[in-house]
Design a protein around this motif. Structure first.
Motif, PDB file in Angstrom:
ATOM      1  N   ILE B   4       0.861  -1.191   0.000  1.00 33.51           N
ATOM      2  CA  ILE B   4       0.000   0.000   0.000  1.00 33.51           C
ATOM      3  C   ILE B   4       0.893   1.235   0.000  1.00 33.51           C
ATOM      4  O   ILE B   4       1.888   1.285   0.731  1.00 33.51           O
ATOM      5  N   VAL B   9      -3.044   5.320   1.000  1.00 28.48           N
ATOM      6  CA  VAL B   9      -3.467   5.560   2.385  1.00 28.48           C
ATOM      7  C   VAL B   9      -4.264   6.856   2.470  1.00 28.48           C
ATOM      8  O   VAL B   9      -5.318   6.916   3.110  1.00 28.48           O
ATOM      9  N   VAL B  20      -5.834  12.909   7.478  1.00 26.37           N
ATOM     10  CA  VAL B  20      -4.491  12.516   7.943  1.00 26.37           C
ATOM     11  C   VAL B  20      -3.461  13.518   7.438  1.00 26.37           C
ATOM     12  O   VAL B  20      -3.489  13.924   6.276  1.00 26.37           O
ATOM     13  N   GLU B  24       1.322  11.666   9.527  1.00 22.25           N
ATOM     14  CA  GLU B  24       0.491  10.507   9.868  1.00 22.25           C
ATOM     15  C   GLU B  24       0.401   9.522   8.699  1.00 22.25           C
ATOM     16  O   GLU B  24       0.459   8.322   8.883  1.00 22.25           O
ATOM     17  N   ARG B  27       3.438   7.336   8.620  1.00 23.78           N
ATOM     18  CA  ARG B  27       3.433   6.335   9.686  1.00 23.78           C
ATOM     19  C   ARG B  27       2.392   5.247   9.411  1.00 23.78           C
ATOM     20  O   ARG B  27       2.687   4.052   9.501  1.00 23.78           O
ATOM     21  N   PHE B  28       1.175   5.655   9.054  1.00 24.96           N
ATOM     22  CA  PHE B  28       0.118   4.664   8.803  1.00 24.96           C
ATOM     23  C   PHE B  28       0.479   3.769   7.604  1.00 24.96           C
ATOM     24  O   PHE B  28       0.145   2.591   7.580  1.00 24.96           O
ATOM     25  N   GLN B  31       2.772   1.048   8.869  1.00 23.92           N
ATOM     26  CA  GLN B  31       2.066   0.094   9.740  1.00 23.92           C
ATOM     27  C   GLN B  31       1.062  -0.749   8.953  1.00 23.92           C
ATOM     28  O   GLN B  31       0.978  -1.967   9.138  1.00 23.92           O
ATOM     29  N   LEU B  32       0.294  -0.104   8.089  1.00 25.72           N
ATOM     30  CA  LEU B  32      -0.699  -0.850   7.303  1.00 25.72           C
ATOM     31  C   LEU B  32      -0.006  -1.811   6.342  1.00 25.72           C
ATOM     32  O   LEU B  32      -0.477  -2.928   6.123  1.00 25.72           O
ATOM     33  N   ASP B  34       2.805  -3.356   6.870  1.00 27.53           N
ATOM     34  CA  ASP B  34       3.207  -4.522   7.678  1.00 27.53           C
ATOM     35  C   ASP B  34       2.025  -5.459   7.902  1.00 27.53           C
ATOM     36  O   ASP B  34       2.146  -6.672   7.783  1.00 27.53           O
ATOM     37  N   ILE B  35       0.883  -4.878   8.257  1.00 27.39           N
ATOM     38  CA  ILE B  35      -0.292  -5.688   8.577  1.00 27.39           C
ATOM     39  C   ILE B  35      -0.792  -6.412   7.321  1.00 27.39           C
ATOM     40  O   ILE B  35      -1.083  -7.615   7.342  1.00 27.39           O
TER      41      ILE B  35
END
Lengths: 491, 96
Positions: B4, B9, B20, B24, B27-28, B31-32, B34-35
């Motif tokens: 992504i 995002v 956002v 942000e 950072r998101f 993290q997203l 990774d998930i």
């Protein structure tokens, strides 16, 4: 000794004989809250004025035929994502911080009231029930009463900590991926997630509607059974609540598990589960053997896919459910918006914490055009396979037993940096929600650091009675549930 | 390969009606990513012909009679609203 060391049925008898009053029970609760809640931080909002007035009414009814509700005079704490009429309900989110006067009671709250229980106050949680440590509360992080450097678990961390700390003898939590059982394990109390559809979700602020269930947290299995009996059943206001009779669960507590067939999934005692936890579970299996039950190792082969499946499905459902928080009808509205679109965006961005935003975005992404089949539909198919694992094993066995969590509680701040590490706490509880079956956590030991360990007992759809029977027999044969944290001085 | 991008995002945030900042979004995205990378382990599963589960219960549509019922008053409906005017909920302008 605290009045809350007595079990529910003993307290009822003492009330009916007028040895104690309902008001005495509230004194016990609110005095203990004053004494320790500065450290534990289990409550967001107290309901003392209303509770005291209700106690006065109930005290008049002691010993009369009217004063015979199943939970007569029992003080109970309610997780703050369960709507309470006229009593502030925030789901621990800034977006609902000003929701001080909700318009209705959740069905479970109406049922507690009809059974003559008393709501002591609203319990802290991870924001919108998204989290495993209570560190995602927008107010403050609840602490573990056994050692306040540690988390109580989550998301029903306030519900578990309040019972463990002796602030209330019983509480309600909600469980989407382990949110009752995991904090119950970390805090050394009994917590049940009922079968999906056993308890009405009307008035539970929705996180993932196909997974959410409300359930009780208590000191003993018997108390837990009394509370489930009270809150379970068909509800016109929740079309997913089941039209299946609610048995008298307490009658299932025979103490007899001779011939009980237990399945122990090898995946639940695999790598990643700490040695202390494995050892506690193995000892528990020995206790069952000594009582005449038998166990076999089995496999739930799709267990390792549960975490991915869960995060895709629960976040997708959450992204839709949380669309209702828009700053229009209730809750926070940003003062900085000049037009409608800005009002939506700013109210939501200022009102939601990071974990909630992450999950809304993950869910929106998984549901979006071009990604739906690859993520959302794929996860729904994986869910079918995970559910079938449980159906297959439970066709041959009465219950499945394993640990509730891979390790005991961790330290505050230890896992907040990396969402995936935090998610891994729920690896043994999540599959149960995906399959929709009931599961309970009961205390089964302590770590070297003195932190509680939980034993998870999983049953067939709508067979909470067998889960309770197995849990109760184990509880009677052990004394872990009688131990209390030394918080605020031994009492 | 990232799953992504920061642009995606920001687009997803817009769809979800979230604001956002650039910081942000960065950072998101990490993290997203990774998930989502973790979640792609589901690709190992052969799900050919497997019915998706939306719901664990064998439920059909549950119907009730469509009858008007007393629920809340207009006064109740407005009492938690951030801004009201003339017995209605007031919002900022929709048209520029």
């Amino acid at each position: 000794m605290s009045l809350f060391d007595y079990k529910l049925s003993d307290l009822q008898e003492m009330l009916h004989k007028k040895e104690i009053s309902v008001n005495d029970l509230l004194d016990e609760a609110y005095n203990r809250i004053s004494e320790v809640d500065g450290d534990v931080k289990a409550f967001i909002t107290l309901n003392e004025e209303t509770a005291r007035a209700r106690a006065k009414e109930l005290d008049e009814l002691r010993g009369t035929p009217e004063g015979r509700g199943l939970l007569f005079g029992m003080p109970i704490g309610v997780k703050d994502n369960i709507v309470t009429k006229g009593l502030r309900t925030t789901a621990a989110s800034q977006i609902l911080d000003n929701l001080t006067d909700p318009l209705y009671d959740a069905t479970v709250v109406q049922k507690l009231d009809a059974a003559e229980a008393i709501n002591v106050g609203k319990l802290n949680m991870d924001e919108f029930a998204m989290g495993s440590s209570n560190e995602n509360s927008s107010y403050y992080a609840t602490r573990n009463p056994w050692n306040t450097d540690y988390v109580p678990g989550g998301s029903s961390g306030g519900s578990a900590a309040a019972v463990a700390a002796g602030e209330v003898p019983f509480s309600l939590g909600s469980d989407t991926g382990g949110s009752i059982r995991q904090p119950a394990a970390y805090c050394g109390v009994v917590g049940l997630k009922p079968t999906y559809g056993r308890v009405s979700r009307f008035g539970l602020i929705a996180f993932a509607s196909s997974l959410d269930q409300i359930g009780p947290l208590t000191r003993t299995v018997e108390d837990n059974a009394y509370i489930l009996e009270t809150i379970a059943g068909l509800d016109q206001m929740d079309s997913t609540s089941a039209d299946i009779e609610v048995p008298k669960y307490t009658e299932a507590l025979t103490g007899d598990v001779k011939g009980l067939k237990i399945a122990v999934p090898k995946e639940y005692l695999a790598e990643g589960v700490s040695d202390e936890v494995k050892e506690a579970v193995q000892k528990a299996l020995k206790v069952y053997e000594d009582m005449g039950a038998t166990w076999d190792e089995v496999t739930l082969p799709h267990s390792k896919y549960a975490l991915s499946t869960y995060y895709l499905l629960s976040s997708s459902e959450a992204s839709a459910n949380l669309a209702r928080f828009d700053g229009v009808r209730y809750g926070r509205r940003s003062p900085n918006a000049e037009n409608m679109l800005d009002m939506f965006k700013l109210s939501r961005s200022e009102g939601f914490g990071d974990e909630v935003k992450r999950r809304i975005m993950l869910g929106t992404f998984a549901l979006s055009s071009g990604y739906y089949d690859a993520y959302y539909k794929k996860a729904q198919q994986a869910r079918t396979l995970i559910k079938k694992d449980f159906d297959d094993v439970l066709a041959d066995y009465d219950v499945i037993i394993g640990p509730t969590t891979p390790t005991p509680a961790f330290k505050v701040g230890e896992k907040t940096e990396d969402p995936l590490t935090m998610y891994a706490n729920d690896i043994l509880t999540i599959p149960v929600n995906l399959a929709g079956v009931p599961g309970i956590s009961v205390p089964c030991g302590f770590s070297g650091e003195g932190l509680p360990i939980g034993l998870q007992i999983i049953g067939k759809h709508f067979d909470e009675a067998t889960v309770y029977r197995a849990a109760h027999a184990y509880e009677q044969a052990t004394d872990f549930h009688t131990q209390k944290p030394s918080l605020g001085g031994a009492k | 390969m990232s799953r992504i991008s920061e642009e995606q995002v920001k687009h997803v945030a817009h769809l979800a009606r979230l604001h956002v900042s650039d910081e942000e979004a960065e950072r998101f995205t990490k993290q997203l990513d990774d998930i989502i990378s973790f979640a792609e382990q589901l690709n190992e599963l052969d799900t050919e012909g497997v019915e998706p589960t939306t719901h664990v219960q064998d439920l059909k549509n549950v119907m009730r009679k469509d009858e008007p019922k007393k629920w809340i008053t207009q006064e109740d409906a407005l009492k938690n609203a951030p801004e009201t005017q003339d017995g209605q909920i007031r919002v900022p302008s929709i048209l520029e």
